[in-house]
Design an enzyme around this catalytic site. Structure first.
Site, PDB file in Angstrom:
ATOM      1  N   HIS A  36     -26.432   6.310  23.040  1.00 46.40           N
ATOM      2  CA  HIS A  36     -27.359   7.436  23.164  1.00 46.40           C
ATOM      3  C   HIS A  36     -27.281   8.237  21.872  1.00 46.40           C
ATOM      4  CE1 HIS A  36     -23.711   9.672  23.863  1.00 46.40           C
ATOM      5  NE2 HIS A  36     -23.430   8.958  24.936  1.00 46.40           N
ATOM      6  N   GLY A  38     -25.744  10.799  21.054  1.00 49.48           N
ATOM      7  CA  GLY A  38     -24.381  11.185  20.653  1.00 49.48           C
ATOM      8  C   GLY A  38     -23.771  10.114  19.763  1.00 49.48           C
ATOM      9  N   HIS A  39     -23.823   8.861  20.223  1.00 49.55           N
ATOM     10  CA  HIS A  39     -23.301   7.749  19.414  1.00 49.55           C
ATOM     11  C   HIS A  39     -24.061   7.639  18.087  1.00 49.55           C
ATOM     12  CE1 HIS A  39     -22.572   6.124  23.649  1.00 49.55           C
ATOM     13  NE2 HIS A  39     -21.350   6.153  23.147  1.00 49.55           N
ATOM     14  N   SER A 188     -22.770   7.920  28.273  1.00 51.39           N
ATOM     15  CA  SER A 188     -23.289   6.657  28.822  1.00 51.39           C
ATOM     16  C   SER A 188     -23.277   6.711  30.340  1.00 51.39           C
ATOM     17  CB  SER A 188     -22.433   5.487  28.348  1.00 51.39           C
ATOM     18  OG  SER A 188     -22.351   5.494  26.941  1.00 51.39           O
TER      19      SER A 188
HETATM   20  P1  AMP Z   1     -17.911   5.895  24.322  1.00 51.35           P
HETATM   21  O1  AMP Z   1     -18.929   4.823  24.085  1.00 51.35           O
HETATM   22  O2  AMP Z   1     -18.224   6.756  25.489  1.00 51.35           O
HETATM   23  O3  AMP Z   1     -16.509   5.365  24.308  1.00 51.35           O
HETATM   24  O4  AMP Z   1     -18.024   6.872  23.089  1.00 51.35           O
HETATM   25  C1  AMP Z   1     -17.927   6.388  21.774  1.00 51.35           C
HETATM   26  C2  AMP Z   1     -17.868   7.544  20.825  1.00 51.35           C
HETATM   27  O5  AMP Z   1     -19.030   8.338  20.962  1.00 51.35           O
HETATM   28  C3  AMP Z   1     -16.673   8.461  21.105  1.00 51.35           C
HETATM   29  O6  AMP Z   1     -16.132   8.889  19.868  1.00 51.35           O
HETATM   30  C4  AMP Z   1     -17.302   9.601  21.841  1.00 51.35           C
HETATM   31  O7  AMP Z   1     -16.599  10.810  21.709  1.00 51.35           O
HETATM   32  C5  AMP Z   1     -18.650   9.679  21.142  1.00 51.35           C
HETATM   33  N1  AMP Z   1     -19.605  10.380  21.988  1.00 51.35           N
HETATM   34  C6  AMP Z   1     -19.901  10.122  23.288  1.00 51.35           C
HETATM   35  N2  AMP Z   1     -20.783  11.022  23.753  1.00 51.35           N
HETATM   36  C7  AMP Z   1     -21.042  11.876  22.732  1.00 51.35           C
HETATM   37  C8  AMP Z   1     -21.857  13.028  22.588  1.00 51.35           C
HETATM   38  N3  AMP Z   1     -22.598  13.491  23.587  1.00 51.35           N
HETATM   39  N4  AMP Z   1     -21.878  13.655  21.391  1.00 51.35           N
HETATM   40  C9  AMP Z   1     -21.127  13.196  20.362  1.00 51.35           C
HETATM   41  N5  AMP Z   1     -20.336  12.115  20.426  1.00 51.35           N
HETATM   42  C10 AMP Z   1     -20.281  11.459  21.598  1.00 51.35           C
END
Ligand code: AMP
Length: 280
Positions: A36, A38-39, A188
């Site tokens: 999304h 954020g990523h 996610s």
């Molecule tokens: P994940 O796929 O959930 O393991 O997240 C992968 C990376 O994306 C991690 O460093 C999370 O902290 C970052 N991340 C997830 N959601 C967000 C968000 N809303 N804003 C910024 N970074 C995010």
């Protein structure tokens, strides 16, 4: 054009060796996919800071303490590659389980102290899983910089600690949380919310904002937390794992705000665990 998908460690090493020989710096963005904004913000930060960027996608079984959560975790590899295309990352590393945990795998990276509270207390073994996989990704990519979101603030602290403690020559860069327009932190897991739950979900950020304001006015968390939890439950949340204010560096518990204080919350909404944190 979508970036090449690299599935084997040998292929990843060939690629990064060529880059390093050319003098290029390498940035890595570890993710579990279902990308999304954020990523994508992390990928953009890496794109700006490094000559070469690898986004990794691996749904890491070792960091799931609940088999249903692992099974239900969204997997959207093709869409992920399309979303990364406009950013122009250089490779998407998608190892399989055998590449990350070959038969006989027996090593565990465990960061003490920082991991026995908040999500560590609520999800036993979670941070060992994170620390182990992130260590492997750091060593596999040999990146110069790694980009993590403040959305998972405790994880950011754990990863920073392990890189320093294990002398891994990588700079861990924290990036701000990206939110939906209604304030819900992007995740996610938001994909798993029903339409009805999705309407209730922003209450978490709303309550946190209100509690942060009250803390800034001098109120105590011991008075505020019970009321905040009651508001979440009244708003449709099923339970609250934690709602706490802590020091932003060592994560020690606070009752009143001070410089660098952060508010942390995790709560369940219709079978989905939502987490968030904000600076006070
Ligand atoms: P994940 O796929 O959930 O393991 O997240 C992968 C990376 O994306 C991690 O460093 C999370 O902290 C970052 N991340 C997830 N959601 C967000 C968000 N809303 N804003 C910024 N970074 C995010």
């Amino acid at each position: 054009m979508t970036a090449p998908i690299v599935r084997s460690l040998d292929a990843l090493r060939d690629l990064t060796r060529t880059w390093r020989l050319a003098g290029d710096t390498v940035g890595v963005v570890p993710t579990m996919g279902a990308l999304h904004q954020g990523h994508l913000s992390l990928a953009r930060a890496a794109r700006e800071a490094c000559d070469r960027v690898v986004v990794t996608i691996f749904v890491n079984p070792k960091q799931f303490n609940n088999p249903d959560d692992l099974e239900n975790y969204p997997r959207t590899e093709n869409e992920d590659a399309l979303k990364l295309a406009p950013i122009g990352v250089d490779a998407i590393y998608v190892p399989d389980g055998d590449t990350m945990y070959p038969s006989g795998f027996a090593t565990n990276v465990s960061v003490e102290g920082l991991t026995n509270m908040l999500c560590g207390a609520a999800r036993p073994g979670h941070f060992d899983g994170v620390a182990t996989i992130v260590t492997k990704l750091f060593l596999q990519t040999q990146a110069d910089k790694a980009f993590f979101g403040e959305k998972d603030y405790q994880q950011l602290q754990v990863v920073t600690r392990l890189a320093a403690d294990l002398d891994i020559p990588i700079e861990v860069v924290g990036c701000p949380t990206i939110r939906e327009e209604d304030g819900l932190a992007m995740s996610s897991r938001n994909l798993l919310l029903s339409d009805r739950s999705r309407i209730k979900a922003p209450l978490l950020a709303e309550v946190m904002d209100d509690v942060a304001s009250a803390l800034r006015e001098g109120q105590r968390m011991s008075d505020l937390a019970p009321r905040a939890e009651a508001r979440l439950l009244a708003g449709g949340f099923n339970s609250v794992d934690y709602f706490e204010v802590r020091d932003g560096a060592d994560l020690s518990m606070l009752d009143q705000t001070k410089p660098n204080a952060r508010l942390f919350a995790a709560a369940w909404l219709a079978g989905v665990r939502l987490i968030d944190n904000i600076a006070v």
